[in-house]
Design an enzyme around this catalytic site. Structure first.
Site, PDB file in Angstrom:
ATOM      1  N   HIS A   1      -8.462   1.295  -3.761  1.00  0.00           N
ATOM      2  CA  HIS A   1      -9.581   0.973  -2.808  1.00  0.00           C
ATOM      3  C   HIS A   1     -10.189   2.193  -2.257  1.00  0.00           C
ATOM      4  O   HIS A   1      -9.483   3.110  -1.688  1.00  0.00           O
ATOM      5  CB  HIS A   1      -8.550   0.675  -1.348  1.00  0.00           C
ATOM      6  CG  HIS A   1      -9.446   0.036  -0.229  1.00  0.00           C
ATOM      7  ND1 HIS A   1      -8.866  -0.259   1.014  1.00  0.00           N
ATOM      8  CD2 HIS A   1     -10.820   0.085   0.125  1.00  0.00           C
ATOM      9  CE1 HIS A   1      -9.701  -0.265   1.932  1.00  0.00           C
ATOM     10  NE2 HIS A   1     -10.991  -0.307   1.323  1.00  0.00           N
TER      11      HIS A   1
ATOM     12  N   MET B   1     -12.113   4.406   0.187  1.00  0.00           N
ATOM     13  CA  MET B   1     -12.984   4.677   0.989  1.00  0.00           C
ATOM     14  C   MET B   1     -13.653   6.008   1.067  1.00  0.00           C
ATOM     15  O   MET B   1     -13.130   7.050   1.896  1.00  0.00           O
ATOM     16  CB  MET B   1     -11.782   4.568   2.546  1.00  0.00           C
ATOM     17  CG  MET B   1     -11.313   3.273   2.512  1.00  0.00           C
ATOM     18  SD  MET B   1      -9.606   2.989   3.579  1.00  0.00           S
ATOM     19  CE  MET B   1      -8.538   3.124   2.034  1.00  0.00           C
TER      20      MET B   1
ATOM     21  N   MET C   1     -11.543  -5.661   5.823  1.00  0.00           N
ATOM     22  CA  MET C   1     -10.712  -4.940   6.484  1.00  0.00           C
ATOM     23  C   MET C   1     -10.367  -5.532   7.799  1.00  0.00           C
ATOM     24  O   MET C   1     -11.386  -5.945   8.494  1.00  0.00           O
ATOM     25  CB  MET C   1     -11.542  -3.682   6.419  1.00  0.00           C
ATOM     26  CG  MET C   1     -11.740  -2.593   5.782  1.00  0.00           C
ATOM     27  SD  MET C   1      -9.942  -2.140   4.671  1.00  0.00           S
ATOM     28  CE  MET C   1      -9.039  -1.601   6.255  1.00  0.00           C
TER      29      MET C   1
ATOM     30  N   ASP D   1      -4.671   3.608  -1.442  1.00  0.00           N
ATOM     31  CA  ASP D   1      -5.913   3.890  -0.568  1.00  0.00           C
ATOM     32  C   ASP D   1      -6.424   5.376  -0.784  1.00  0.00           C
ATOM     33  O   ASP D   1      -5.590   6.377  -0.403  1.00  0.00           O
ATOM     34  CB  ASP D   1      -5.260   3.489   0.703  1.00  0.00           C
ATOM     35  CG  ASP D   1      -4.991   2.248   0.985  1.00  0.00           C
ATOM     36  OD1 ASP D   1      -6.205   1.379   0.916  1.00  0.00           O
ATOM     37  OD2 ASP D   1      -4.158   2.050   1.576  1.00  0.00           O
TER      38      ASP D   1
ATOM     39  N   MET E   1      -8.975   8.139   0.416  1.00  0.00           N
ATOM     40  CA  MET E   1      -9.797   8.505   1.623  1.00  0.00           C
ATOM     41  C   MET E   1     -10.479   9.832   1.661  1.00  0.00           C
ATOM     42  O   MET E   1      -9.545  10.659   1.245  1.00  0.00           O
ATOM     43  CB  MET E   1      -8.952   8.320   2.851  1.00  0.00           C
ATOM     44  CG  MET E   1      -8.488   7.080   3.127  1.00  0.00           C
ATOM     45  SD  MET E   1      -7.298   7.078   4.652  1.00  0.00           S
ATOM     46  CE  MET E   1      -6.744   5.423   4.600  1.00  0.00           C
TER      47      MET E   1
ATOM     48  N   HIS F   1      -1.347  -1.244  -4.166  1.00  0.00           N
ATOM     49  CA  HIS F   1      -2.567  -0.847  -3.496  1.00  0.00           C
ATOM     50  C   HIS F   1      -2.646   0.643  -3.347  1.00  0.00           C
ATOM     51  O   HIS F   1      -1.756   1.228  -2.751  1.00  0.00           O
ATOM     52  CB  HIS F   1      -2.874  -1.780  -2.241  1.00  0.00           C
ATOM     53  CG  HIS F   1      -3.991  -1.697  -1.409  1.00  0.00           C
ATOM     54  ND1 HIS F   1      -5.038  -2.230  -1.937  1.00  0.00           N
ATOM     55  CD2 HIS F   1      -4.381  -0.926  -0.291  1.00  0.00           C
ATOM     56  CE1 HIS F   1      -6.042  -2.067  -0.908  1.00  0.00           C
ATOM     57  NE2 HIS F   1      -5.705  -1.374  -0.168  1.00  0.00           N
TER      58      HIS F   1
ATOM     59  N   GLY G   1       1.093  -2.130   4.328  1.00  0.00           N
ATOM     60  CA  GLY G   1       1.557  -0.974   4.145  1.00  0.00           C
ATOM     61  C   GLY G   1       2.875  -0.713   5.076  1.00  0.00           C
ATOM     62  O   GLY G   1       4.021  -0.788   4.578  1.00  0.00           O
ATOM     63  N   SER G   2       2.552  -0.510   6.347  1.00  0.00           N
ATOM     64  CA  SER G   2       3.734  -0.346   7.369  1.00  0.00           C
ATOM     65  C   SER G   2       4.719  -1.309   7.586  1.00  0.00           C
ATOM     66  O   SER G   2       5.862  -1.124   7.491  1.00  0.00           O
ATOM     67  CB  SER G   2       3.138   0.112   8.736  1.00  0.00           C
ATOM     68  OG  SER G   2       2.273  -0.853   9.068  1.00  0.00           O
TER      69      SER G   2
ATOM     70  N   SER H   1       0.830  -1.178   0.029  1.00  0.00           N
ATOM     71  CA  SER H   1      -0.013  -0.121   0.085  1.00  0.00           C
ATOM     72  C   SER H   1       0.837   1.291   0.046  1.00  0.00           C
ATOM     73  O   SER H   1       1.725   1.449   0.751  1.00  0.00           O
ATOM     74  CB  SER H   1      -0.888   0.014   1.246  1.00  0.00           C
ATOM     75  OG  SER H   1      -1.371   1.083   1.323  1.00  0.00           O
TER      76      SER H   1
ATOM     77  N   ASP I   1      -6.893  -6.670   4.358  1.00  0.00           N
ATOM     78  CA  ASP I   1      -5.996  -5.090   4.400  1.00  0.00           C
ATOM     79  C   ASP I   1      -6.052  -4.616   5.910  1.00  0.00           C
ATOM     80  O   ASP I   1      -7.156  -4.561   6.389  1.00  0.00           O
ATOM     81  CB  ASP I   1      -6.991  -4.506   3.367  1.00  0.00           C
ATOM     82  CG  ASP I   1      -6.503  -2.939   3.229  1.00  0.00           C
ATOM     83  OD1 ASP I   1      -5.339  -2.777   3.981  1.00  0.00           O
ATOM     84  OD2 ASP I   1      -6.970  -2.140   2.522  1.00  0.00           O
ATOM     85  N   GLY I   2      -4.683  -4.324   6.492  1.00  0.00           N
ATOM     86  CA  GLY I   2      -4.824  -3.885   7.525  1.00  0.00           C
ATOM     87  C   GLY I   2      -4.053  -4.609   8.473  1.00  0.00           C
ATOM     88  O   GLY I   2      -4.324  -5.815   8.903  1.00  0.00           O
ATOM     89  N   GLY I   3      -2.806  -4.322   9.078  1.00  0.00           N
ATOM     90  CA  GLY I   3      -1.992  -4.955   9.941  1.00  0.00           C
ATOM     91  C   GLY I   3      -1.399  -6.215   9.440  1.00  0.00           C
ATOM     92  O   GLY I   3      -1.139  -7.205  10.429  1.00  0.00           O
TER      93      GLY I   3
ATOM     94  N   PHE J   1      -6.488   4.625   8.456  1.00  0.00           N
ATOM     95  CA  PHE J   1      -5.029   4.893   8.816  1.00  0.00           C
ATOM     96  C   PHE J   1      -4.076   3.665   8.575  1.00  0.00           C
ATOM     97  O   PHE J   1      -4.611   2.456   8.799  1.00  0.00           O
ATOM     98  CB  PHE J   1      -5.072   5.314  10.381  1.00  0.00           C
ATOM     99  CG  PHE J   1      -5.848   6.387  10.497  1.00  0.00           C
ATOM    100  CD1 PHE J   1      -5.311   7.697  10.407  1.00  0.00           C
ATOM    101  CD2 PHE J   1      -6.983   6.403  11.108  1.00  0.00           C
ATOM    102  CE1 PHE J   1      -5.995   8.665  10.537  1.00  0.00           C
ATOM    103  CE2 PHE J   1      -7.835   7.440  11.476  1.00  0.00           C
ATOM    104  CZ  PHE J   1      -7.215   8.664  11.003  1.00  0.00           C
ATOM    105  N   GLY J   2      -2.893   4.009   8.253  1.00  0.00           N
ATOM    106  CA  GLY J   2      -1.997   2.727   8.242  1.00  0.00           C
ATOM    107  C   GLY J   2      -1.506   2.364   9.780  1.00  0.00           C
ATOM    108  O   GLY J   2      -1.844   3.247  10.585  1.00  0.00           O
TER     109      GLY J   2
END
Ligand code: DX5
Ligand code: ZN
Length: 218
Positions: free
Chosen positions: A68, A70, A139, A37, A39, A35, A199-200, A10, A177-179, A145-146
């Site tokens: 994506h 949002m 999700m 994102d 927002m 990816h 992402g992170s 991401s 998606d996420g974490g 937020f990342g």
């Protein structure tokens, strides 16, 4: 269902002052999709970026852009994101009162169509749309937020979705998606996911490219 494991870094966690460099890093890595994102500060409590950044990503990317959205009222902007370079466009079930129409519009543009579910939204919500889409995005954090903490209920949710997919659309991509990181990706894959947004965990690693390889093969 394909057995391949697709990795989608991401760019929300990329360095926007060096976006071309970070996109080229992804091009030269084992990543599969990029990816993106978007927002709006309304559907989610954060504003990221929109068309200009997506266009820059597309200009430099050699891999498909997985957009994506949002945002509320995504129907207004589908064509613009297609024109900005989206290969797939994912909208949130919670943002679309006429989801079947929205999915049709995405497909008519020639993009892969995706539907995303927030952490509290049961997979039953997509029972009557799953056969018309190319991907379902689960999700595993609250969008916005990342770098957030992975929500543990996701494993159960992906397993529920896999059952629906096996019934109605065995080829649908199941994206999480996420974490996502090297500690949970195998368990997510065992539950039924096959596309992994990161992402992170990628951009926070000493070598983003090495982390993409780790996620791909761990
Ligand atoms: C969150 C976004 C994610 C985000 C993931 O709202 O949809 O794609 O970039 O970031 P990490 O991998 O840091 O949780
Ligand atoms: Zn995302």
């Amino acid at each position: 269902m394909t057995n391949a494991r697709l990795i989608a870094p991401s760019i929300l966690s990329a360095d926007f002052g060096n976006l071309q460099r970070d996109i080229e890093m992804i091009n030269n890595s084992e990543a599969d999709w990029i990816h993106v994102d978007v927002m709006d500060g309304v559907f989610v409590p954060n504003i990221s970026f929109g068309f200009p950044v997506t266009e820059v990503a597309f200009k430099h990317a050699t891999k498909p852009l997985d957009v994506h959205l949002m945002i509320v009222e995504p129907d207004k902007y589908l064509k613009r994101f297609k024109d900005a370079g989206a290969a797939s466009i994912t909208v949130h079930v919670e943002a679309c009162p006429h989801l079947n129409r929205t999915v049709q519009a995405i497909k008519e543009l020639g993009c892969k169509a995706g539907v995303a579910l927030n952490p509290h939204t049961p997979v039953a919500m997509i029972e009557d749309i799953i056969k018309y889409v190319d991907l379902i995005l689960i999700m595993s954090v609250n969008p916005g937020f990342g770098g957030q903490h992975f929500i543990d209920n996701t494993y159960k949710k992906i397993a529920d979705l896999k059952k629906l997919a096996d019934l109605y659309n065995p080829n649908v991509y199941i994206e999480v998606d996420g974490g996502v990181d090297a500690t949970n990706i195998n368990k997510l894959m065992a539950a039924g996911a096959n596309v992994f947004v990161a992402g992170s965990s990628v951009f926070g690693a000493p070598s983003a490219s090495d982390m993409i390889s780790t996620l791909k093969h761990t």
